[in-house]
Design an enzyme around this catalytic site. Sequence first.
Site, PDB file in Angstrom:
ATOM      1  N   GLY A  73       0.832  -1.202   0.000  1.00  0.00           N
ATOM      2  CA  GLY A  73       0.000   0.000   0.000  1.00  0.00           C
ATOM      3  C   GLY A  73       0.868   1.254   0.000  1.00  0.00           C
ATOM      4  O   GLY A  73       0.537   2.257  -0.647  1.00  0.00           O
ATOM      5  N   GLN A 183      -7.342   0.714   4.447  1.00  0.00           N
ATOM      6  CA  GLN A 183      -8.144   0.199   5.573  1.00  0.00           C
ATOM      7  C   GLN A 183      -9.628   0.109   5.229  1.00  0.00           C
ATOM      8  O   GLN A 183     -10.416  -0.369   6.049  1.00  0.00           O
ATOM      9  CB  GLN A 183      -7.972   1.087   6.816  1.00  0.00           C
ATOM     10  CG  GLN A 183      -6.580   1.066   7.418  1.00  0.00           C
ATOM     11  CD  GLN A 183      -6.227  -0.246   8.123  1.00  0.00           C
ATOM     12  OE1 GLN A 183      -7.085  -1.090   8.396  1.00  0.00           O
ATOM     13  NE2 GLN A 183      -4.948  -0.423   8.417  1.00  0.00           N
ATOM     14  N   SER A 203      -4.044  -2.729  -0.350  1.00  0.00           N
ATOM     15  CA  SER A 203      -2.903  -3.561   0.057  1.00  0.00           C
ATOM     16  C   SER A 203      -3.361  -4.981   0.371  1.00  0.00           C
ATOM     17  O   SER A 203      -4.379  -5.173   1.042  1.00  0.00           O
ATOM     18  CB  SER A 203      -2.269  -2.917   1.303  1.00  0.00           C
ATOM     19  OG  SER A 203      -1.258  -3.753   1.815  1.00  0.00           O
ATOM     20  N   HIS A 205      -2.001  -7.475   2.289  1.00  0.00           N
ATOM     21  CA  HIS A 205      -1.904  -8.104   3.614  1.00  0.00           C
ATOM     22  C   HIS A 205      -2.941  -7.595   4.615  1.00  0.00           C
ATOM     23  O   HIS A 205      -3.051  -8.118   5.718  1.00  0.00           O
ATOM     24  CB  HIS A 205      -0.473  -7.990   4.177  1.00  0.00           C
ATOM     25  CG  HIS A 205      -0.084  -6.634   4.670  1.00  0.00           C
ATOM     26  ND1 HIS A 205       0.041  -6.334   6.003  1.00  0.00           N
ATOM     27  CD2 HIS A 205       0.236  -5.493   4.010  1.00  0.00           C
ATOM     28  CE1 HIS A 205       0.430  -5.076   6.147  1.00  0.00           C
ATOM     29  NE2 HIS A 205       0.551  -4.547   4.958  1.00  0.00           N
ATOM     30  N   CYS A 331       2.881   0.901  12.085  1.00  0.00           N
ATOM     31  CA  CYS A 331       3.940   1.710  11.482  1.00  0.00           C
ATOM     32  C   CYS A 331       4.415   2.782  12.440  1.00  0.00           C
ATOM     33  O   CYS A 331       5.559   3.169  12.436  1.00  0.00           O
ATOM     34  CB  CYS A 331       3.417   2.394  10.224  1.00  0.00           C
ATOM     35  SG  CYS A 331       2.456   1.297   9.226  1.00  0.00           S
TER      36      CYS A 331
HETATM   37  N1  PLP Z   1      -2.441   3.309   4.387  1.00  0.00           N
HETATM   38  C1  PLP Z   1      -3.054   2.921   5.507  1.00  0.00           C
HETATM   39  C2  PLP Z   1      -4.312   3.633   5.929  1.00  0.00           C
HETATM   40  C3  PLP Z   1      -2.549   1.869   6.281  1.00  0.00           C
HETATM   41  O1  PLP Z   1      -3.179   1.496   7.396  1.00  0.00           O
HETATM   42  C4  PLP Z   1      -1.362   1.226   5.845  1.00  0.00           C
HETATM   43  C5  PLP Z   1      -0.750   0.163   6.656  1.00  0.00           C
HETATM   44  O2  PLP Z   1      -0.959   0.073   7.842  1.00  0.00           O
HETATM   45  C6  PLP Z   1      -0.771   1.659   4.648  1.00  0.00           C
HETATM   46  C7  PLP Z   1      -1.335   2.697   3.951  1.00  0.00           C
HETATM   47  C8  PLP Z   1       0.476   1.018   4.132  1.00  0.00           C
HETATM   48  O3  PLP Z   1       0.218  -0.271   3.615  1.00  0.00           O
HETATM   49  P1  PLP Z   1       1.384  -1.330   3.484  1.00  0.00           P
HETATM   50  O4  PLP Z   1       1.648  -1.871   4.850  1.00  0.00           O
HETATM   51  O5  PLP Z   1       0.860  -2.352   2.543  1.00  0.00           O
HETATM   52  O6  PLP Z   1       2.560  -0.609   2.937  1.00  0.00           O
END
Ligand code: PLP
Length: 389
Positions: A73, A183, A203, A205, A331
């Site tokens: 993502g 999400q 995304s 996963h 994150c």
């Molecule tokens: N955007 C949102 C709202 C997310 O919650 C996340 C991951 O937690 C991402 C983007 C990033 O996705 P990815 O983990 O696949 O890089």
Amino acid sequence: MTTIYLDNSATTPLSDAAREAIRETMDHYGNPSSLHAVGLAAEHIISRARTQIATALGVRNPAPGQLIFTACGTEANNTALLGTAYAKARREATRIVTTDSEHPSVENVLQKLESDGFEIVRISTRGGELDREAAMAALGEKTLLVTMMMVNNETGARYDIEPIFREAKRRNPNTITHCDAVQGFLKCKFTAQSLGADLISISGHKIHAPKGVGALYIDPALLRAKRIVPYLIGGGQENGLRSGTENTIGIAAFGAAAEDGFRHLDEHLTQMSELRSYAIERLSAEGFLLNLPSGACAPHIINLQLPAIKSETMLHFLSAQGICVSSGSACSSHAKHTSPSLAAFGLTAAQADSSLRVSLSPYSNREEIDALLDALTRGARTLVRMRRR
Ligand code: PLP
């Protein structure tokens, strides 16, 4: 000790459909760009997954380049933002309108663009509601891009972004609209058309496919007008927009997970909504404060406040009992600063540092919520007592 996994916003376990797709494709080692039979077999797998995911986004027969695969993502968001900002931009339009609670894969890119001279307007999401008036006021001739997430990854707030995207286009048809739906995909009902976004990031996963695969939906008109340029440059895979040999196995699993999730969407949304209501009821009855958005919510996220205990301390207490939750997004849990999303929601630093995120999947159940409640109440008693000593 059995594991109770309630951290599905961070990542999800594989669905049976995804696992089966991995099994079926793991020996397809061909390079999808090769023209021989082994390559064509891999290309066929990717093309099937593209159709499965496009269908879940309400798109029939995706045109070449309408759905490109990425590694995650984060990469989809980076491609959307950098790819459009640096396309031969109409230089008079340099404003980017966003929210004050985007995921770092959007916010940190915007900070880079800000340092490159783009004007970034961040709209308040206090209480989990997008300030519609402020957003509308920021739209117009100068607006190059509107990028707004569908569901906040920490509070679960479902922002009302569709009217903003529509109005952005009405005022200036050249404004590009992007939605980080990482999400929201298969957690909220929407189609590419109902959303009105030119670009949509998702995304694998987060929907029970493995890590290492994501996708970006791109409106064909944007492609035709060459208003998006690649940011990964190389062999020109994915219609020239994302070079690099595709992750065939991951993509096959992403397609299968999306197809399965889409087939059971109504049932899954009902299950998660009911379980979320049950958890909220029980948490409130036990006296826990909830960081509940005042507007619409996704069915899988609950954010709560602990009584004078740091969320990290509780997280370790719960983890010792086999219960997995999160202290903010995965994150940002490495970051030492207060979560910007929770600050934007209106929490003080102390409140944000005592907030815990519980996130559900269609496979979560009441027994798991009961076990969480039991451990949380024990934890609250023990940890507050320890603090007093
Ligand atoms: N955007 C949102 C709202 C997310 O919650 C996340 C991951 O937690 C991402 C983007 C990033 O996705 P990815 O983990 O696949 O890089």
